[in-house]
Design an enzyme around this catalytic site. Structure first.
Site, PDB file in Angstrom:
ATOM      1  N   ASP A 203      46.769  45.263  52.483  1.00 16.72           N
ATOM      2  CA  ASP A 203      46.830  46.169  53.336  1.00 16.72           C
ATOM      3  C   ASP A 203      47.965  46.131  54.498  1.00 16.72           C
ATOM      4  OD1 ASP A 203      44.514  46.289  51.959  1.00 16.72           O
ATOM      5  OD2 ASP A 203      43.471  47.383  53.335  1.00 16.72           O
TER       6      ASP A 203
ATOM      7  N   GLU B 201      33.768  38.449  55.788  1.00 20.46           N
ATOM      8  CA  GLU B 201      34.956  38.929  55.206  1.00 20.46           C
ATOM      9  C   GLU B 201      36.185  38.078  55.528  1.00 20.46           C
ATOM     10  OE1 GLU B 201      35.877  42.802  56.477  1.00 20.46           O
ATOM     11  OE2 GLU B 201      37.248  43.188  54.798  1.00 20.46           O
TER      12      GLU B 201
END
Ligand SMILES: *[C@@H]1O[C@H](CO)[C@@H](O)[C@H](O)[C@H]1NC(C)=O
Ligand SMILES: *[C@@H]1O[C@H](CO)[C@@H](O)[C@H](O)[C@H]1NC(C)=O
Ligand SMILES: *[C@@H]1O[C@H](CO)[C@@H](O)[C@H](O)[C@H]1NC(C)=O
Ligand SMILES: *[C@@H]1O[C@H](CO)[C@@H](O)[C@H](O)[C@H]1NC(C)=O
Ligand SMILES: *[C@@H]1O[C@H](CO)[C@@H](O)[C@H](O)[C@H]1NC(C)=O
Length: 789
Positions: free
Chosen positions: A536, A759
């Site tokens: 990202d 995560e």
């Protein structure tokens, strides 16, 4: 003469008349011809226009035309197999088909919180549960989950009876010796197709027993029984049915809209469901409000018709079936991962089992259509209906399929259950359209769409995502779990996929590649995002142009070529030589260095139009902050050291005796750059983007935090270089040992501290960050512990 003249005149009159006649005739024929002519021209024009429209229509439909539509790859499971296939729910069961009956769990404490009742249904971080985790789950036959919610502990055990149905047992007890408090447990049935129904069959005969029956399009007739055991203090028990479905499809809304309160002497208000029975309803919810501890057992069977009485398997059988499942799982787990023999302690082994079990228990079956767009469509269109069997990154936050995540997920799954990975890979390859494109994020069904912000729903067919499924294929071929028949079956799709990448993601220079999907015009981002790369907000060139080239993508293509070469060799495919050549060509270290090595910065990097100094500044006219280039952008190396620079190492592209390997190892080991006691940082500590927001509201994501998927790949590569003869073997080995121990000890510590796998992990404190539970690629810690690469 006169006569002659007269004759002559007559003649001329005659001639004139004839002439007139002719002219008239000619006129009409002219008209006629003109008309005909016009008609032909018109017809031609129309045909032309029609062909163009047809062609346009064809172009528009390309994006939604599946590859080899008539021959989808068949997965190895019956569509009637039952499982915990609703990834984003605390507990819900369904079969592997589109229109099934979904049964699941909801529960709540008897209290008003905010101005609602805290009903638990979809996995939701906002519920702030102390813990919910599958402690054991094998996907095929059983599962066991622990849920801790405030003072309550729910243990949910599941036995999956193949195509016949499922059984589950729920034990509710207090977490500790907190004061007595009632809990409400709801168990529901919800059908999906128009002609389906579900209804309460037996209700009043025995207060400890409800019977539900119904029919669903895919499963046929079914009967289910709910039994309550060991309940010492019941406050309410009842069922409720409803003939309509609300939007969105979260059944929680139905429950909330039908709760009323009754008063209990000891506990005050008790919230219970109120409503009538509908004979032909499509939702049934049964509720018990009681003081723990108590047990509920639910069994569900598919039956040939609804007229006869059915003999259910007895509850004792449940226990032995479940125990057998657990036993097999334990044996299998140790046989495959050897954690006990490697000296791990019981707590650590339980942690690893939970990581694997959550990956397997989170596998979902999705059905619906994907919203896609190509350059030929003015508006997004629906691609589907599609079906997808896939693991998910996170049950709470990302309960859906992600293309590149799936390549990592199946590194783990295929070590435990190769048959399952084969099915998942086929399922993903079935999504491929005729162009060879696979959507990056697969959002199927209304409940999936309800969880995704609108701007992320549309999938663009010019955009890629790392072809990480090749990681799985490579791992499986190396461990001998890929059968030739399977390779032959999927090979045409892999070729098309490979060619799509090779043709659509090229860079300007020979053998260079470029991610698409970067926005050159966006002003509010410090660095325009590259969602397609999977990383990202990892900094790339500040000014996206068609001239930039990306080193990670080139490495992915090298890797993909190598795997294509291996696969084609195994099945003696005629195109083997092409892939072998491509692999050798792209693996040439000199060529790679020519394109991507920078002597100035001593690293592999992207090349592009890049400013070394940018800032977000609020415009004088107000509004959101905008990027300002303090130094003028120049074309060259994008010197942001981090995961992207490591790709030639990460994917084993570097020759073991390449001195650049040694450089990278040294640069990586530096605590001022990537090395932290908790794993490798995604971005160097001395990068100007380190821990920087990308906009005023976009928190840093791949800008420093420790991510497990790339740490796993790095460890795999270090292990490779440690085991391959070369001058840097020892160096690689030392790094390997230390990095492995850092990752494992920090993840375990955080699991014990927080109850979750995360995560990402903070590079300064080691603390888990981002969404949780995140048992997608973070679960690769199991392979790291077992050193099974
Ligand atoms: C018992 O559980 C409650 C609710 O989670 C918690 O606040 C309390 O600290 C726990 N007590 C003990 C002794 O663990
Ligand atoms: C009822 O409780 C007993 C004692 O805890 C337990 O052994 C038994 O399995 C429970 N019954 C069911 C059906 O769960
Ligand atoms: C990939 O594309 C290049 C041209 O861009 C071509 O030369 C090469 O042969 C292709 N590779 C394969 C394996 O088809
Ligand atoms: C799809 O991506 C391409 C390449 O980034 C871009 O040019 C195009 O505008 C995008 N289309 C849509 C509909 O977003
Ligand atoms: C970051 O640190 C490394 C190693 O100390 C050094 O080589 C590099 O020049 C530094 N980069 C920046 C941008 O300061």
């Amino acid at each position: 003469m006169l006569v002659n003249r007269k004759r002559a005149r007559n003649k001329s009159i005659e001639q004139k008349l004839v002439f007139e006649e002719k002219r008239k005739k000619k006129n009409t024929t002219d008209w006629y011809f003109a008309f005909k002519y016009l008609l032909v021209v018109f017809a031609l024009l129309f045909t032309f226009w029609f062909c163009i429209q047809l062609y346009k229509w064809h172009l528009k439909r390309l994006v939604i035309t599946p590859f080899d539509r008539s021959k989808p790859l068949s997965i190895e499971y019956s569509p009637r197999k039952w499982g915990t296939l609703k990834s984003g729910y605390y507990l819900a069961l369904k079969s592997m088909s589109p229109f099934t009956v979904i049964s699941g769990l909801m529960w709540f404490r008897n209290r008003i919180q905010g101005n609602s009742i805290p009903i638990r249904h979809w996995c939701n971080q906002g519920d702030s549960l102390q813990k919910y985790t599958w402690t054991r789950h094998d996907f095929e036959s059983f599962g066991e989950q622990t849920i801790v919610d405030g003072p309550f502990v729910l243990t949910t055990k599941v036995v999956l009876d193949g195509e016949e149905g499922w059984r589950t047992k729920i034990n509710v007890k207090f977490n500790n010796h907190s004061r007595l408090e009632p809990i409400s447990i709801l168990w529901y049935y919800s059908t999906e197709a128009e002609s389906d129904f579900v209804t309460v069959d037996k209700y009043n005969d025995d207060p400890n027993f409800f019977q539900i029956k119904g029919k669903s399009f895919s499963d046929g007739f079914f009967v289910s029984r709910i039994h309550f055991f060991n309940v010492s203090q019941t406050l309410f028990k009842g069922c409720f049915s409803n003939g309509f479905k609300p939007q969105p499809i979260d059944l929680k809304e139905i429950v909330l809209n039908n709760l009323y309160w009754m008063t209990d002497e000891q506990f005050g208000h008790i919230f219970v469901m109120k409503g009538d029975f509908d004979l032909m309803s499509n939702v049934v919810v049964c509720q018990i409000s009681a003081v723990p501890p108590f047990d509920i057992s639910i069994d569900f069977q598919v039956v040939p018709d609804l007229d006869s009485d059915y003999i259910f398997t007895e509850v004792n059988d449940f226990d032995s079936a479940h125990e057998n499942g657990v036993l097999d799982f334990e044996n299998d787990f140790e046989a495959k991962f050897n954690l006990k023999s490697k000296g791990f302690k019981n707590g650590e082994i339980d942690f690893a089992k939970a990581a694997l079990s959550n990956m397997l228990g989170g596998i979902g079956f999705f059905y619906g259509s994907s919203l896609v767009q190509s350059k030929y469509n003015e508006k997004p269109i629906r691609y589907g209906p599609l079906q997808l069997l896939t693991a998910v990154p996170s049950r709470s936050f990302f309960p859906r399929g992600f293309l590149w995540d799936e390549g990592f997920h199946n590194l783990l799954i295929s070590k435990f259950n190769p048959r399952l990975s084969v099915s998942i890979i086929k399922s993903w390859l079935n999504l491929m359209n005729i162009e060879g494109w696979i959507p990056r994020e697969v959002i199927l069904g209304t409940d999936s769409e309800a969880r995704v912000p609108p701007e992320f729903i549309i999938q663009n067919n010019t955009n890629a995502n790392p072809p990480a499924l090749f990681l799985t294929l490579n791992s499986m071929i190396d461990s001998g779990t890929l059968e030739a028949a399977f390779i032959s079956e999927i090979f045409p799709r892999l070729e098309l996929w490979y060619n799509w990448f090779n043709a659509s993601q090229t860079g300007v220079k020979r053998s260079s590649y470029r991610w698409r999907g970067r926005d050159p015009y966006i002003k509010t981002e410090l660095n325009p995002k590259t969602l397609t790369s999977g990383l990202d907000d990892y900094p790339r060139s500040t000014n996206p142009t068609e001239n930039e080239i990306h080193v990670d993508l080139r490495c992915w293509m090298t890797f993909a070529s190598r795997v294509m070469a291996k696969l084609s060799k195994q099945i003696h495919h005629p195109s083997h030589n092409i892939y072998e050549e491509a692999a050798n060509y792209l693996s040439d270290n000199h060529l790679l260095e020519d394109l991507h090595w920078s002597n100035d910065y001593n690293m592999f990097c992207d090349f592009g139009l890049h400013s070394l100094n940018v800032k977000l500044v609020r415009p004088k006219t107000g509004g959101p902050k905008q990027r300002k280039e303090i130094s003028k952008p120049r074309f060259g190396c994008v010197p942001e050291f981090g995961y992207v620079s490591l790709f030639p190492l990460i994917l084993n592209i570097l020759e073991p005796d390449n001195p650049k390997l040694s450089r990278i190892l040294d640069n990586m080991k530096n605590p001022d750059t990537l090395w932290s006691p908790f794993g490798l940082r995604s971005l160097s500590k001395n990068s100007s983007y380190y821990q920087q927001y990308n906009t005023e509201v976009d928190a840093p994501y791949w800008r420093g935090a420790v991510w497990i998927n790339l740490n796993y790949l790095t460890l795999k590569a270090l292990n490779h270089y440690a085991e391959t003869k070369g001058p840097y073997q020892d160096k690689a080995h030392d790094l390997y040992k230390e990095l492995r121990s850092n990752i494992v000890s920090n993840m375990y510590r955080e699991y014990v501290r927080t109850g979750y796998i995360w995560e990402q992990y903070d590079d300064k404190t080691g603390q888990g960050k981002g969404s949780h539970p995140f048992t997608g690629w973070s679960a690769l810690v199991v392979l790291i512990m077992s050193e099974n690469y």
